[in-house]
Enzyme design. Sequence first.
Site, PDB file in Angstrom:
ATOM      1  N   LYS A 195       0.272  13.627  58.104  1.00  0.00           N
ATOM      2  CA  LYS A 195       0.793  13.520  59.476  1.00  0.00           C
ATOM      3  C   LYS A 195       1.919  14.537  59.711  1.00  0.00           C
ATOM      4  O   LYS A 195       2.324  15.238  58.796  1.00  0.00           O
ATOM      5  CB  LYS A 195       1.262  12.078  59.750  1.00  0.00           C
ATOM      6  CG  LYS A 195       0.211  10.998  59.408  1.00  0.00           C
ATOM      7  CD  LYS A 195      -0.988  11.004  60.366  1.00  0.00           C
ATOM      8  CE  LYS A 195      -2.190  10.251  59.833  1.00  0.00           C
ATOM      9  NZ  LYS A 195      -2.196   8.812  60.009  1.00  0.00           N
TER      10      LYS A 195
HETATM   11  C1  LIG Z   1      -2.771   7.499  59.811  1.00  0.00           C
HETATM   12  C2  LIG Z   1      -3.206   6.553  60.859  1.00  0.00           C
HETATM   13  C3  LIG Z   1      -3.066   5.160  60.707  1.00  0.00           C
HETATM   14  C4  LIG Z   1      -2.633   4.499  59.430  1.00  0.00           C
HETATM   15  O1  LIG Z   1      -1.443   4.958  58.911  1.00  0.00           O
HETATM   16  P1  LIG Z   1      -1.119   4.764  57.356  1.00  0.00           P
HETATM   17  O2  LIG Z   1       0.312   5.168  57.270  1.00  0.00           O
HETATM   18  O3  LIG Z   1      -2.024   5.670  56.582  1.00  0.00           O
HETATM   19  O4  LIG Z   1      -1.329   3.336  57.019  1.00  0.00           O
HETATM   20  C5  LIG Z   1      -3.443   4.351  61.776  1.00  0.00           C
HETATM   21  N1  LIG Z   1      -3.932   4.863  62.903  1.00  0.00           N
HETATM   22  C6  LIG Z   1      -4.099   6.181  63.072  1.00  0.00           C
HETATM   23  C7  LIG Z   1      -4.645   6.686  64.376  1.00  0.00           C
HETATM   24  C8  LIG Z   1      -3.749   7.075  62.061  1.00  0.00           C
HETATM   25  O5  LIG Z   1      -3.937   8.383  62.234  1.00  0.00           O
END
Ligand SMILES: *Cc1c(COP(=O)(O)O)cnc(C)c1O
Length: 395
Positions: A195
């Site tokens: 991210k």
């Molecule tokens: C990355 C992501 C998640 C989950 O996040 P984690 O930190 O990996 O648990 C949920 N929704 C979306 C749209 C994401 O991109």
Amino acid sequence: MSDLAINGGTPVREAMLPYGKQTIEQDDIEAVTNALQSDFLTTGPEISAFEKEFASFVGTAEGVAVSNGTVSLHTIMNAIDVQPGDEVIVPTMTFIATANSVLMQGGTPVIADVQPGTLLLDPTDVEKKITDKTKAVVAVDYAGQPCDYDELRALCDKHNLVLIDDAPHALGGTYKGKSVGTLADLNSFSFHPVKAITTGEGGMITTDNADFAERMRKFRNHGISKTAEQRQSQDTWEYEIHDLGYNYRLTDVQCALGRSQLKKLPQWVARRQEIAAKYDEAFANISGVTPLTQKEDRTSGRHLYVVLVDPDVLSVGRKEVFEALRAEGIGVNVHYIPVHMQDLYKKKLGTKEGMCPVAEDAYSRMITLPLFTKMTDEDASDVIKAVEKICAAYS
Ligand SMILES: *Cc1c(COP(=O)(O)O)cnc(C)c1O
């Protein structure tokens, strides 16, 4: 065709370029080292500092840090009191955690289709799926582009629903001049390494609603009524539990990393946008792949760069293009298999293929190309070169 790496030709790159990757710099390492040498490893001053700085960056009153972006969604579903029998509308084109979080609270996810071109939640389909059991709508800012918040807000106001933004893709983006993180009643972020900024694992919820924030801070800490700081300052061991909670805390060390990363977010998002613009320009002249469309009134956080392969132009399908790109050293991926096509949802909700035709068509043609802050211009050129080579060979 014989010069394709998949047929034994020379690959565009020797080492595989990943689709996403974190950026860790010297100041990040120093921030973590300092936190490790402080009095706290978890539940220390870095947490509220990170929450305040993150909330102030997006422009909300409150930020609530939690251990990842999945539990941040679970925490939201608890805050709005989703109960068995309650329905929450979610798009099918998302990471599975968006829908799973509704199940975690015993609620029923109701799956809606997306719009062609952008793959953003379709407000028209949302409206069709609203019943008297609907409690909330979750928008997902797919690939980084904010959803149609004016339309979604109007629907939620009309039917008295909570609007939620599952926003990890879009951090740093804007909708009609307003920043992502302020667009819904509750906004969820993830700090997984792919991210925009990372804390290893980590998550954050932003909101202007102080009651939601208080409920979420209890939920992430076993349901305990008093914080450790309050007990310390009041010289008491006493606390009360009124509702079930979990240990969903983010650590002080992780928050120190998050604060250091947050300082660099604007320049990092700008770099993602720069690479995406380079791709846009190149793919406008390559037939065989089409990038997602971007709407005029919003800016994308550019988490993912997704193209759809064009079956009318190419003699092969997505699978062959995907494999050929990997053979060229381009670490492509696919985001996402639609939620309603997963076995869990077929079993639990009776979903089937054919339910969300737009998402299914997009899924059958989509490929995520590499896009991350530390990519060089040469890396981006390699991606373009490989796409061009493969499209030419299979035209
Ligand atoms: C990355 C992501 C998640 C989950 O996040 P984690 O930190 O990996 O648990 C949920 N929704 C979306 C749209 C994401 O991109």
